[in-house]
Design an enzyme around this catalytic site. Structure first.
Site, PDB file in Angstrom:
ATOM      1  N   TYR A 439       5.529   2.859   3.885  1.00  0.00           N
ATOM      2  CA  TYR A 439       5.900   2.121   5.107  1.00  0.00           C
ATOM      3  C   TYR A 439       5.494   0.648   5.058  1.00  0.00           C
ATOM      4  CZ  TYR A 439       1.478   3.692   7.619  1.00  0.00           C
ATOM      5  OH  TYR A 439       0.219   3.965   8.041  1.00  0.00           O
ATOM      6  N   GLU A 440       6.107  -0.141   5.900  1.00  0.00           N
ATOM      7  CA  GLU A 440       5.990  -1.611   5.851  1.00  0.00           C
ATOM      8  C   GLU A 440       6.438  -2.183   4.512  1.00  0.00           C
ATOM      9  OE1 GLU A 440       5.760  -3.085   8.464  1.00  0.00           O
ATOM     10  OE2 GLU A 440       4.836  -1.590   9.760  1.00  0.00           O
ATOM     11  N   GLY A 441       7.462  -1.560   3.913  1.00  0.00           N
ATOM     12  CA  GLY A 441       7.961  -2.062   2.630  1.00  0.00           C
ATOM     13  C   GLY A 441       7.330  -1.305   1.484  1.00  0.00           C
ATOM     14  N   GLN A 446       7.637  -4.591  -2.232  1.00  0.00           N
ATOM     15  CA  GLN A 446       6.557  -5.566  -2.412  1.00  0.00           C
ATOM     16  C   GLN A 446       6.651  -6.214  -3.796  1.00  0.00           C
ATOM     17  OE1 GLN A 446       4.673  -6.113   0.238  1.00  0.00           O
ATOM     18  NE2 GLN A 446       5.586  -4.372   1.293  1.00  0.00           N
TER      19      GLN A 446
END
Lengths: 584, 584
Positions: A439-441, A446
């Site tokens: 999650y969050e990329g 990244q």
């Protein structure tokens, strides 16, 4: 150095969380050659001052959050009559958290918070996440909403919503994902129609909304990515809207229920206490945040902070899993321990010791990096470290979250068969950890960000600055004459050279970008692993400046030596992998 | 080679299991330069004959076992009125399994089975474990009991119990662990008292007893490690007893209930359908198997087979997780894929492709090794490969089980956020996998066995034979002129050299055994990683002998090239780690 760290020690009960307050004191005050808190605040606050806050936060984490971690996992958040019910104790704990000022502690002064520097809020964030990762997500999301509003919200929106978010009376969420729009936000279909009265009617379905509904605060402020009529296709047609769960009445208090409905709750592998909601918006009243079609920019303000936050969550989960394994290994007796007296617990077995030092050597490096990233962000505007700050975010997020999975897996292994039994508690961290590299990329996102925007775009200039910063430590290490320091310097120098070769290989893929992106994750692993060596070099230089070597210092030297022999060596393999580009 | 393997393909539904029958045909008939089935059976059976059995087994696994994997996870085994109740469908599936002859298929002819060679039973074992890992443990344990009885049981015990175990009408268990006696069996306290009538009264508590009770067969034959009165302390005082759940009546049928009670069932991270029992023996009637005080020897017969079996379980779990990720990645659309047309599924993204090929390149290498280990065991008595067979067991067990955790974690990652949602199914394999590097001897125990008994004891002689066997392939690879083969040969040659250095370093630790055992796991990882390169070298040599390169052959070349660039390179890092010995 003797093989000392197996020895029976005062060991916390396996369920207890012991916040690493002393380690943060060392990091904030000494490890980077200066008091980073004083530097960031122009002397207004020192590392010693911050120490009091950390002491208090650690106590709160250990006494209030940590005991709820198990019930959070076992009972979890539940959808009852269309609303999310959190496990017993969560509501009271959240109120106490907000009232103690722990939400506002990490908020900038501009936005009405205490304005603690990033190096200190990194420590707070670790404590919340280590003690209760599922719970910590709730205030974590409020911080993202606060930043987005502070930066792009109108004066009216700011005055109506910011104070309550900062005090923690209300919480915030990020509404990005839809079934067809996960990593690719350009595919978002949620629509906002202009009501002509300054408000918008928002309709659509959002999934994977963390803490999207709950019963711990009086209102929820959703920040929702949506498309407007006639907007361009893809990313450039997205705008950001604030949609409150309860619309505000004339006094600014939560009034009429907005048409946002929680239609489902996911059954997840871990972080069971964190409600992951499916939210249905049906002409819900919303307000534009920032400019039309600039939604993604507004969202990125939140996402960058969220990525740092999730990285630190990885550190927290890793440390909690490690603490549990450490406690178990120092109390469990099994078999005779080679070369050590009868009655030595399993921590003395060569391979259990290897696992424990392997975990702690990674955790210490990651913790130092977390402080450095906070510090570099603090200084970004004043001393031009902005490019470094941007380079570090994807490394922090990938490295700390991937290692959370590995460290929590190692913690299960230390427990042997007991690790597989849910009652032991080790399995929870392993389950919880698995969402972190997603999650969050994801780690790939990244790593692509790292390779594409932070290395290729400036032709390796910023990453070369990092190599130069690392090398600055090595001569000093060698000059100490200490064996650990000398080995570390020699191994780190070779690792930097390998990283330089890998960077050159990446830059050489100019004509075939698939080659670069097919090895973006190995390249990120390489840099992260090297950064770990750098952090140990930094720590060892600080330790060897001490006139007396404390027990903590001995542990630090052991961790540095271990890290360079077991983890840093991986850089050479990764450099070979990066140079190969895409296979086939 | 073009980047071809992302292309939309005929893809099975994510829940479907597709047994790799064709891959086994290649491995059994060609990969090792000869028909290993024909060689092992003196021509009585060929790889083509075995192919029919594999086809039928694959069908059974896909159609009967695989559909029960989900309900097994969700409902799990339950303790009801003192007995274990398996999920709906398990009882019928087990009966069908036994009636189809799949228990006896893997039993030696001496013991009354079909005597299929080890290379073929390895394939069967993969199918059962991939389709339903929790279920496969049940017949797997029967095989251990059969071997122990066949080797050490009296004529009377053999005639009373073996036929029913071989037919699958009854099942077997291994009762080793007690709360204070896990890895250290010398601490076992369960007592057996001589009844003076040829039977013994067994009393004590055993934990972690897999399939220790259930409702799928008519009787359960427990093999129990216990101490007798006046026996020496530690390992040398242990004897092995057969304790049936139901004592046999005058006709040899299950009669009176023996006093073995299931007092608890563990709540585990995974393999929920496999009942993990706490068994209480209270003067239960048992019979000595083998000589008094030779219990551990009898148990080791079972343990060696069980270790191979659990290794193959790792392969099965890894392949099932991979199949699920492959299916998802070839149907899910998300974002534009770099350099490829719109509508390309996520399998085409450079990093998703990296993950998928990374998984399959490890699985193919592990599968080839599993066949080789089966084959070497088949030939151990006739052609003196016994030392190799013994060297391979701890490598197989460690490598395949550790990789099961890594591959199933990668499979979660391929699914993105959906991987964390239990309904998707990927999370189950991740949970299931985590016990594999623990039970039947942890990775550390395997690695200590490898280093202590299989490398140091013969001063590296057997492992040097492996290095020589690997080198035999390299000249042939280079001579093909194929680019993949040349790169593989060059990288493998360097890897062998690194392995030789690491072995010399190990041998040099003579005076300080803690140094050797502190790096036993890295040394085992090094050898396992090298063995993977060897297997790919073997496969590539076979592939390049083909006059036409099939799609499977292209995949095999791609996997070999990927493995050598991404996995084999780790050997160099591990060699550096091994040379460092114990840190601190």
């Amino acid at each position: 150095m003797a093989i000392a760290n197996f020895a029976p020690q005062t060991v916390a009960d396996a369920g207890t969380y012991v916040p690493p307050v002393a380690e943060y004191a060392f990091l904030l005050k000494e490890a980077f050659g200066t008091d980073v808190v004083a530097r960031a605040t122009g002397g207004a606050l020192s590392a010693d001052d911050a120490g009091d806050a950390l002491e208090a936060a650690g106590e709160f984490a250990a006494e209030v959050f940590a005991p709820l971690d198990r019930v959070g996992d076992q009972v979890g958040a539940q959808l009852v009559d269309g609303g999310v019910r959190t496990p017993d104790g969560f509501k009271e704990a959240y109120k106490a958290f907000a009232e103690a000022g722990w939400v506002s502690a990490s908020v900038s002064e501009e936005a009405g918070g205490d304005g603690l520097p990033g190096s200190v809020t990194a420590a707070l964030s670790e404590f919340w996440n280590a003690s209760n990762a599922a719970f910590a997500l709730c205030p974590g999301l409020s911080h993202g909403a606060i930043s987005a509003l502070q930066k792009n919200g109108s004066a009216e929106l700011r005055s109506s919503y910011l104070p309550k978010l900062v005090s923690g009376e209300w919480t915030g969420t990020m509404n990005l994902t839809e079934p067809q729009a996960g990593s690719d936000l350009g595919a978002v279909r949620t629509m906002a129609r202009d009501n002509g009265d300054g408000s918008w009617a928002v309709s659509g379905q959002k999934i994977f909304i963390t803490w999207g509904d709950h019963d711990v605060a009086d209102n929820i402020v959703h920040l929702v990515l949506a498309r407007t009529e006639g907007a361009p296709e893809g990313h450039r047609g997205l705008s950001l809207f604030l949609v409150p769960k309860f619309k505000l009445d004339a006094n600014g208090a939560p009034g009429e229920r907005n048409s946002v409905v929680t239609v489902g709750l996911e059954h997840k592998l871990g972080i069971h206490a964190s409600p992951t909601c499916v939210l249905q918006f049906e002409d819900a009243t919303g307000y534009l945040v920032g400019e039309l079609h600039q939604g993604l920019i507004g969202m990125f303000v939140m996402m960058n902070e969220a990525r740092v936050g999730i990285g630190v969550q990885g550190l927290g989960v890793a440390d909690r899993a490690y603490q549990r394994a450490f406690a178990y290994a120092h109390t469990r007796l099994q078999g005779s321990v080679l070369g050590l007296p009868e009655g030595t617990p399993i921590a003395g077995h060569p391979d259990v010791r290897r696992l424990l030092v392997s975990m702690s050597s990674r955790i210490s490096a990651m913790r130092a990096f977390s402080v450095l990233v906070g510090d570099v962000h603090d200084r970004a505007e004043s001393d031009g470290t902005g490019a470094l700050a941007e380079l570090f975010v994807p490394i922090l997020k990938s490295w700390l979250t991937e290692q959370a999975v590995h460290v929590s897996s190692d913690a299960v292994q230390v427990h042997g068969g007991m690790g597989f039994i849910e009652e032991t508690g080790a399995a929870q961290h392993f389950r919880d950890s698995r969402i972190l590299p997603i999650y969050e990329g994801t780690t790939a996102i990244q790593s692509n960000d790292l390779v594409g925007r932070k290395v290729l775009r400036d032709k390796g200039e910023t990453v070369s600055q990092v190599f130069a910063l690392i090398r600055e430590h090595l001569a000093a290490l060698t000059a100490t004459g200490n064996d650990v320091a000398k080995r570390l310097a020699e191994r780190t120098e070779r690792a930097v050279a390998a990283a330089e070769r890998a960077t050159q290989a990446l830059l050489g893929f100019g004509a075939s970008p698939r080659d670069a992106f097919a090895v973006s994750v190995p390249f990120q692993e390489l840099l992260a692993t090297l950064v770990g060596g750098w952090m140990h070099a930094t720590i060892v230089n600080a330790v060897l400046a001490h006139t007396e070597v404390s027990a903590d210092d001995e542990r630090r030297l052991l961790e540095a030596d271990f890290y360079s022999a077991h983890h840093l060596a991986r850089v050479h393999a990764l450099a070979e992998t990066v140079a190969a580009g895409e296979i086939g």
